[in-house]
Write an enzyme that holds these catalytic residues in place. Structure first.
Site, PDB file in Angstrom:
ATOM      1  N   ASP A 221       0.714  -1.136  -0.064  1.00 21.09           N
ATOM      2  CA  ASP A 221       0.045   0.082   0.055  1.00 21.09           C
ATOM      3  C   ASP A 221       0.946   1.200   0.126  1.00 21.09           C
ATOM      4  OD1 ASP A 221      -2.738   1.190   0.704  1.00 21.09           O
ATOM      5  OD2 ASP A 221      -1.206   1.846   2.269  1.00 21.09           O
ATOM      6  N   GLU A 287       0.995  -0.504  -5.020  1.00 13.73           N
ATOM      7  CA  GLU A 287       0.247   0.424  -5.307  1.00 13.73           C
ATOM      8  C   GLU A 287       1.228   1.624  -5.415  1.00 13.73           C
ATOM      9  OE1 GLU A 287      -3.619   2.873  -3.499  1.00 13.73           O
ATOM     10  OE2 GLU A 287      -1.690   2.603  -2.162  1.00 13.73           O
TER      11      GLU A 287
HETATM   12  O1  TEU Z   1      -4.157   4.635  -0.881  1.00 13.14           O
HETATM   13  C1  TEU Z   1      -2.667   5.284  -1.209  1.00 13.14           C
HETATM   14  C2  TEU Z   1      -2.842   6.161  -2.257  1.00 13.14           C
HETATM   15  O2  TEU Z   1      -2.071   6.305  -2.939  1.00 13.14           O
HETATM   16  C3  TEU Z   1      -4.327   6.402  -2.603  1.00 13.14           C
HETATM   17  O3  TEU Z   1      -4.662   7.478  -1.734  1.00 13.14           O
HETATM   18  C4  TEU Z   1      -4.423   6.931  -4.084  1.00 13.14           C
HETATM   19  O4  TEU Z   1      -3.318   7.839  -4.200  1.00 13.14           O
HETATM   20  C5  TEU Z   1      -5.647   7.305  -4.230  1.00 13.14           C
HETATM   21  O5  TEU Z   1      -6.771   6.513  -3.751  1.00 13.14           O
HETATM   22  C6  TEU Z   1      -5.871   7.615  -5.840  1.00 13.14           C
HETATM   23  O6  TEU Z   1      -7.339   7.647  -5.866  1.00 13.14           O
HETATM   24  C7  TEU Z   1      -3.905   3.539  -0.140  1.00 13.14           C
HETATM   25  C8  TEU Z   1      -5.186   2.759   0.164  1.00 13.14           C
HETATM   26  O7  TEU Z   1      -5.618   2.213  -1.033  1.00 13.14           O
HETATM   27  C9  TEU Z   1      -6.263   3.685   0.761  1.00 13.14           C
HETATM   28  O8  TEU Z   1      -7.461   2.907   0.642  1.00 13.14           O
HETATM   29  C10 TEU Z   1      -5.754   4.056   1.916  1.00 13.14           C
HETATM   30  O9  TEU Z   1      -6.892   5.074   2.475  1.00 13.14           O
HETATM   31  C11 TEU Z   1      -4.352   4.761   1.963  1.00 13.14           C
HETATM   32  O10 TEU Z   1      -3.536   3.992   1.374  1.00 13.14           O
HETATM   33  C12 TEU Z   1      -4.062   4.954   3.296  1.00 13.14           C
HETATM   34  O11 TEU Z   1      -3.486   3.747   3.920  1.00 13.14           O
END
Ligand code: TEU
Length: 574
Positions: A221, A287
């Site tokens: 993540d 991600e």
């Molecule tokens: O998301 C991190 C992240 O990079 C996203 O916020 C992204 O930039 C965004 O969704 C684009 O639309 C991750 C998880 O996927 C998210 O659900 C969490 O809230 C976040 O980390 C914090 O852990």
């Protein structure tokens, strides 16, 4: 002589299919555990619920489940704020429930990929509590800074102008320690300090723990956020007038994202995964919403691999453009394929727990067409639960809103940021709460369209998105789809079409045609020398009026608006 040719072809067929991993021939399915299946009637999905639905997943043909976080959490960010990385949150069940899920998955030849959240922990984590208390081991586990001064009212002034992704300052004052701590997400999600090797060591132990508990991989993540500028310089304004001063996109994030050291840490984690003794190869999904060159570096090299599949968000985001055209989808696909390092494997993703599903990005009639692209282009498809039945976003009132990203901005702006619309419960049938839960009020409301759009209806219907999804996924067993070459056919503003071909005459080849346009068209793909004069319809979108099994002239393939088709042909017969 003929025997020899057949033998060599069979050998080729056998060996190339053998060389692929389970995550290359298979398909990944993302489950948001709160919303898949509730087994105990508390309105929130859980592990037992997921186990009870495994046969559905086998039936639709997916072999890999990526579970959003199931670890102990105060749920400020619904599991992305972890207070114990080695424990299951009671809302999802027990470690025994987890073991049972793994056992049942292995019995079905399925693979479990866990969400791994390295950037931050919960503020309730024991490490953070000890860090506040300046415990010598934990004092530097997080990013602590002194104020740069005090304002006229005596309030401490944050070290710099950095903003949280969820809005407002990325610094939170801690009375007890008399310092600010950094949080690039919620204040309940303090950033871990990656310049402290002890933190990296902790992560390695967490990875080994879950590998020992039967996980076959991780989705990592928020990777780009691990390191920040050691000098803590202010970030410049983005100059984008669509964002106010408290919104993340009002700044250019040149000091808080994608430091070179991030790649080194990810590489170290990869080594931990690869060193784990196992006869099953492991999968790392990663991600990173970033520019293509930075994302591609997360693949690593042949000698020093990092992630198997950094998510293809460039492709996902193209479906969010105001206008989706054949040309733009081809450009997005090529952006990935042309930049991907030699020997690496692509992936196709259109939705997740942070972004809407296919049917809310494009005309719902295109669900089948987009699934055809996702599942039949070279690479691994990643389906977000419900995409296989064409689930759409659900309207959530401010009163019902749960996502802190929405709540942070209040009733007038919550809809711009809330991710609740794509997190509502899975639609299983037309009974109360769609068979998701027996609770009076599930944690998020069901989409009212569940009476129509649900698994049971679609399994019973003669034709449905779900049945089409199953037919498409079944083609992933074919050699042309597993290892065949990709060649585009006609691509223009309306049409996206491609074929997957092997030079093995005993194999079927396939072409996929998707009409993103609003008008009827008759497509001529016969100019390609590998395309024979006729081809057979093997799958059609719900909207198409052609008959499956019919043989079409490749010089005149009829496609209504938003129609899509998969045709098979034998290139021995050009
Ligand atoms: O998301 C991190 C992240 O990079 C996203 O916020 C992204 O930039 C965004 O969704 C684009 O639309 C991750 C998880 O996927 C998210 O659900 C969490 O809230 C976040 O980390 C914090 O852990």
């Amino acid at each position: 002589m003929n025997y020899w040719i057949t033998f060599i072809y069979l050998l080729f067929t056998f060996s190339s299919a053998q060389d692929l991993n389970w995550w290359q021939t298979g398909a990944v399915y993302q489950i948001y555990p709160r919303s898949f299946q509730d087994s105990d009637g508390d309105g929130v999905g859980d592990l037992k619920g997921i186990t009870s639905r495994l046969d559905y997943l086998v039936d639709i043909g997916v072999n890999t489940i990526w579970l959003s976080p199931i670890f102990k959490s105060p749920m400020a960010d619904f599991g992305y704020d972890i207070s114990d990385f080695l424990a299951i949150d009671p809302i999802f069940g027990t470690i025994e429930d987890y073991d049972e899920l793994v056992r049942e998955m292995k019995a079905r030849d399925m693979h479990l990929v866990l969400d791994f959240v390295p950037n931050h922990s919960s503020n309730q984590h024991e490490w953070f509590q000890k860090s506040i208390n300046m415990d010598p081991q934990y004092s530097d586990y997080y990013v602590w800074k002194d104020p740069i001064g005090y304002d006229a009212d005596g309030n401490p002034i944050p070290p710099n102008n950095w903003l949280s992704f969820f809005g407002f300052s990325a610094w939170e004052w801690n009375e007890q320690r008399n310092q600010f701590y950094l949080h690039q997400f919620l204040k309940e999600q303090p950033d871990l300090n990656y310049r402290n090797p002890l933190v990296i060591q902790e992560l390695k132990e967490i990875i080994n723990f879950w590998l020992e508990k039967g996980a076959d991989g991780f989705r990592i993540d928020a990777v780009i956020f691990l390191f920040e500028d050691p000098e803590f310089r202010d970030e410049p304004p983005s100059g984008n007038p669509n964002f106010g001063p408290d919104e993340y996109d009002s700044l250019l994030h040149i000091y808080t994202r994608n430091y070179n050291e991030t790649y080194d840490v990810m590489r170290e984690l990869r080594v931990v995964v690869d060193d784990f003794p196992s006869d099953v190869s492991k999968l790392i999904l990663l991600e990173a919403y970033e520019s293509i060159d930075l994302v591609m570096r997360y693949y690593g090299t042949a000698e020093e691999p990092i992630a198997d599949l950094p998510f293809n968000f460039e492709y996902l985001l193209r479906f969010e453009d105001e206008v989706v055209t054949g040309t733009r989808i081809k450009d997005a696909a090529d952006l990935w394929l042309d930049n991907m390092p030699e020997g690496k494997w692509a992936n196709w993703v259109t939705g997740n727990h942070d972004r809407s599903r296919i049917a809310s990005k494009v005309d719902p009639r295109l669900v089948d067409g987009v699934n055809m692209i996702n599942l039949l282009m070279p690479g691994t498809p990643i389906t977000y639960y419900g995409e296989e039945i064409g689930m759409i976003n659900t309207f959530i009132s401010y009163e019902d809103t749960q996502d802190p990203f929405g709540c942070n901005f209040g009733p007038d702006m919550y809809e711009k940021y809330s991710r609740d619309p794509e997190r509502t419960p899975m639609q299983w049938d037309s009974s109360v709460n769609s068979g998701f839960s027996t609770a009076e009020k599930p944690w998020l409301p069901l989409n009212p369209n569940y009476l129509e759009v649900n698994v049971e209806n679609q399994l019973m219907a003669e034709e449905s998105h779900l049945k089409i999804y199953k037919e498409i996924i079944n083609l992933r067993k074919e050699l042309a789809i597993q290892t065949g070459e990709l060649q585009y056919l006609n691509v223009d503003e309306s049409l996206f079409s491609f074929m997957r071909v092997t030079d093995n005459p005993t194999n079927q080849n396939y072409m996929v045609l998707v009409n993103f346009g609003e008008t009827d068209s008759v497509v001529d793909v016969s100019a390609n020398s590998l395309v024979p004069p006729v081809a057979t319809v093997v799958i059609k979108s719900l909207s198409s009026t052609v008959t499956v099994g019919s043989v079409l002239q490749t010089s005149a393939i009829p496609l209504g608006p938003k129609d899509s088709l998969v045709l098979s042909f034998n290139s021995n017969n050009p």
